[in-house]
Design a protein around this motif. Sequence first.
Motif, PDB file in Angstrom:
ATOM      1  N   MET A 157      52.060  82.825  53.398  1.00  0.00           N
ATOM      2  CA  MET A 157      51.723  83.125  52.008  1.00  0.00           C
ATOM      3  C   MET A 157      52.698  84.135  51.415  1.00  0.00           C
ATOM      4  SD  MET A 157      49.061  81.455  50.775  1.00  0.00           S
ATOM      5  CE  MET A 157      48.333  82.492  49.516  1.00  0.00           C
ATOM      6  N   VAL A 158      52.992  85.186  52.179  1.00  0.00           N
ATOM      7  CA  VAL A 158      53.893  86.232  51.689  1.00  0.00           C
ATOM      8  C   VAL A 158      55.306  85.686  51.501  1.00  0.00           C
ATOM      9  CG1 VAL A 158      55.057  88.366  52.354  1.00  0.00           C
ATOM     10  CG2 VAL A 158      52.578  88.175  52.588  1.00  0.00           C
ATOM     11  N   LEU A 159      55.813  84.956  52.498  1.00  0.00           N
ATOM     12  CA  LEU A 159      57.184  84.448  52.422  1.00  0.00           C
ATOM     13  C   LEU A 159      57.354  83.416  51.315  1.00  0.00           C
ATOM     14  CD1 LEU A 159      58.138  84.106  56.206  1.00  0.00           C
ATOM     15  CD2 LEU A 159      58.760  85.920  54.605  1.00  0.00           C
ATOM     16  N   THR A 160      56.404  82.483  51.207  1.00  0.00           N
ATOM     17  CA  THR A 160      56.511  81.474  50.144  1.00  0.00           C
ATOM     18  C   THR A 160      56.316  82.100  48.772  1.00  0.00           C
ATOM     19  OG1 THR A 160      54.155  80.913  50.455  1.00  0.00           O
ATOM     20  CG2 THR A 160      55.778  79.568  51.609  1.00  0.00           C
ATOM     21  N   GLY A 171      68.724  81.742  44.508  1.00  0.00           N
ATOM     22  CA  GLY A 171      69.463  80.496  44.338  1.00  0.00           C
ATOM     23  C   GLY A 171      68.778  79.290  44.952  1.00  0.00           C
ATOM     24  N   ILE A 172      67.438  79.297  44.952  1.00  0.00           N
ATOM     25  CA  ILE A 172      66.682  78.179  45.523  1.00  0.00           C
ATOM     26  C   ILE A 172      66.652  77.027  44.519  1.00  0.00           C
ATOM     27  CG2 ILE A 172      64.442  77.445  46.402  1.00  0.00           C
ATOM     28  CD1 ILE A 172      63.922  80.313  47.241  1.00  0.00           C
ATOM     29  N   SER A 179      58.661  72.313  46.458  1.00  0.00           N
ATOM     30  CA  SER A 179      58.064  72.096  47.783  1.00  0.00           C
ATOM     31  C   SER A 179      57.441  73.383  48.316  1.00  0.00           C
ATOM     32  CB  SER A 179      59.124  71.586  48.765  1.00  0.00           C
ATOM     33  OG  SER A 179      59.646  70.337  48.346  1.00  0.00           O
ATOM     34  N   ILE A 180      58.120  74.504  48.087  1.00  0.00           N
ATOM     35  CA  ILE A 180      57.576  75.804  48.512  1.00  0.00           C
ATOM     36  C   ILE A 180      56.275  76.089  47.778  1.00  0.00           C
ATOM     37  CG2 ILE A 180      57.981  78.294  48.477  1.00  0.00           C
ATOM     38  CD1 ILE A 180      60.953  77.721  48.853  1.00  0.00           C
TER      39      ILE A 180
END
Length: 227
Positions: A157-160, A171-172, A179-180
């Motif tokens: 949850m934190v990372l996404t 730069g995603i 998707s994230i």
Amino acid sequence: MAFIEPVKQDPANLARHKRYPAGLRFWHWMNVLIISGSLLTVLINSTLLKTRGNAAFIQNESQKNGLVLTQNQARAIAHAQSDEVWSVHIYFGYALAAFFVFRLILIFSRPKQQRYFTQLKEAYRNYFKRRKNGDNPLHDFAVKVIYLGFYILLVIMVLTGLSLAFDEKLGIPPNISHSIKDVHGFCMYLVLAFILVHITGVVLAERNRSQGIVSDMINGGRAKDEL
């Protein structure tokens, strides 16, 4: 006649031997507030401030007051309202990340025998050891495994969440960001499932205990060797 001296109790030593230390209790209740607030923002944006329905409401109310808005204008206003709530959701996400780091500090600052992973290994060993003797020690081991799953879920949850908050700076690409977002949203349902299991477990445990788990999580309770 033997003289029995009163046992002196060191308040600082008692505090260290609380079943639930102050830091853990603080993290627990702050997590309750943070996760509740975060879920509330999702609920508001998926119901009251859902862009399509809210845009129609804004357009109708504007017409009643003599202000004619196009559908695109109404949708822009509705979208802006939704963005304001999402900004609050993001701040809850920052708080969740900060308190997760705080939880890690708590875990690794405790004596090795009192750390979560040490207790998890001990529960694992006890499970197989007692199962050979015909006992059913699954409960303690299962509870610790469920909490391990919750911690892993918090990491995801934190990372996404942070990836979504800083997707442009990182730069995603939009397709990966989408998707994230799907993973982040799916994890929300897993969090809801954990909350349901957690509350059910607490209620069932409260029925079988003379001293409540909830009160222990407030005042610290007594260490297992004091019970």
